[in-house]
Design a protein around this motif. Structure first.
Motif, PDB file in Angstrom:
ATOM      1  N   CYS A   1       3.139  -1.306   6.967  1.00 42.49           N
ATOM      2  CA  CYS A   1       2.551  -2.246   6.014  1.00 42.49           C
ATOM      3  C   CYS A   1       1.245  -2.779   6.592  1.00 42.49           C
ATOM      4  O   CYS A   1       0.974  -2.641   7.783  1.00 42.49           O
ATOM      5  CB  CYS A   1       3.499  -3.418   5.739  1.00 42.49           C
TER       6      CYS A   1
ATOM      7  N   GLN B   1       0.943  -5.585   1.766  1.00 42.73           N
ATOM      8  CA  GLN B   1       1.168  -4.427   0.913  1.00 42.73           C
ATOM      9  C   GLN B   1       1.385  -3.185   1.778  1.00 42.73           C
ATOM     10  O   GLN B   1       1.038  -3.162   2.960  1.00 42.73           O
ATOM     11  CB  GLN B   1      -0.030  -4.195  -0.013  1.00 42.73           C
TER      12      GLN B   1
ATOM     13  N   PHE C   1       9.579  -3.020   2.312  1.00 37.19           N
ATOM     14  CA  PHE C   1       9.708  -3.027   0.860  1.00 37.19           C
ATOM     15  C   PHE C   1      10.616  -1.907   0.363  1.00 37.19           C
ATOM     16  O   PHE C   1      10.661  -1.625  -0.827  1.00 37.19           O
ATOM     17  CB  PHE C   1       8.330  -2.874   0.199  1.00 37.19           C
TER      18      PHE C   1
ATOM     19  N   THR D   1       3.533  -0.130  -2.760  1.00 34.59           N
ATOM     20  CA  THR D   1       3.241  -1.405  -3.408  1.00 34.59           C
ATOM     21  C   THR D   1       1.785  -1.520  -3.839  1.00 34.59           C
ATOM     22  O   THR D   1       1.328  -2.599  -4.177  1.00 34.59           O
ATOM     23  CB  THR D   1       3.595  -2.585  -2.490  1.00 34.59           C
TER      24      THR D   1
ATOM     25  N   SER E   1      -1.174  -4.389  -7.656  1.00 38.78           N
ATOM     26  CA  SER E   1      -0.090  -3.950  -8.529  1.00 38.78           C
ATOM     27  C   SER E   1      -0.557  -3.108  -9.701  1.00 38.78           C
ATOM     28  O   SER E   1       0.237  -2.395 -10.321  1.00 38.78           O
ATOM     29  CB  SER E   1       0.677  -5.169  -9.062  1.00 38.78           C
TER      30      SER E   1
END
Length: 265
Positions: A46, A143, A153, A158, A235
């Protein structure tokens, strides 16, 4: 045009720093930060959001989390990660900011290099929002790119907005202490009244943004609010809900960062 360019140079210069030299230095610095971001991602699956403080909110910036990947392990080890940036132990370290975060326009220990934060930003937590399940001193995820088996996640990407469309960090309009978790607030794609934070406090004719694919781009000051919302929202919701795109967005320069590992993008 030549006279106007001369005025821009004069406006920028401080301490004898030439305009174009400063821009080249900025791009080189941002590429080094991008490489550190990618190295962090390889290790942790990440990009970093920040370091959790004693109250459950971010106490130290994501910039501190990158220090081991910027050749600054000794400096990193001096931080008390479970304390806020302005604690008696951490506050003196503001004066030891790595050069990659510096700018001739910023006071010592301050940087214009900031992430976006909030419902429409790269860091989805708001400054007042505790990080659920996190422990003080823990580096938390922002993210992720690619399939992350066992990552924070789960198995998903993401950044459905696309790494080439999503800003990783940007030149803000105002500098902050580099260790402070003070990022640019970005709401979800707004009604007409919503406002974006100021950008471009370093150069008079625009601002740099580093994208998640490692590209460092210099934009003029003519971008629309919709284009910025799309760039800031990993997103893809801002893109889809506005019906907009970045296909016709113009940049003044675009520089790739070589030698980056494949994150599955």
């Amino acid at each position: 045009l030549c006279a106007a360019a001369g005025v821009l140079v004069a406006l920028y210069a401080r301490g004898g720093a030439p305009f174009h030299t400063a821009r080249r230095t900025a791009v080189s610095n941002y590429q080094q930060i991008v490489r550190a971001e990618y190295a962090f991602h390889v290790e942790h699956t990440c990009f970093p959001a920040g370091v959790v403080g004693p109250d459950g909110r971010f106490g130290l910036s994501w910039r501190v989390a990158l220090l081991p990947h910027l050749g600054e392990r000794a400096l990193y080890d001096q931080f008390r990660l479970d304390e806020p940036w302005d604690s008696p132990a951490n506050r003196p370290l503001v004066d030891r900011m790595p050069a990659v975060f510096a700018s001739p326009k910023a006071p010592p220990g301050h940087t214009f290099v900031r992430r976006t934060q909030g419902p429409g930003g790269f860091i989805r937590y708001t400054p007042a929002q505790p990080v659920a399940g996190a422990k003080p001193g823990q580096v938390w995820a922002a993210q992720s790119v690619g399939s992350l088996r066992g990552g924070p996640f789960g198995v998903r990407n993401t950044i459905p907005n696309g790494t080439s469309n999503t800003v990783l960090f940007v030149e803000a309009g105002e500098p902050v202490p580099w260790t402070k978790p003070d990022e640019l607030p970005v709401p979800a794609l707004p009604a007409a009244a919503a406002r974006l934070p100021p950008l471009g406090g370093v150069f008079p004719d625009g601002f740099h943004a580093a994208f998640c694919d490692g590209t460092v781009v210099f934009f003029g000051r003519d971008l629309s609010a919709t284009e910025l919302f799309i760039m800031f929202d990993p997103s893809g919701w801002a893109r889809d809900s506005s019906g907009g795109s970045l296909m016709n967005t113009k940049s003044l320069s675009r520089t790739a960062t070589d030698g980056l590992p494949d994150l599955g993008k």
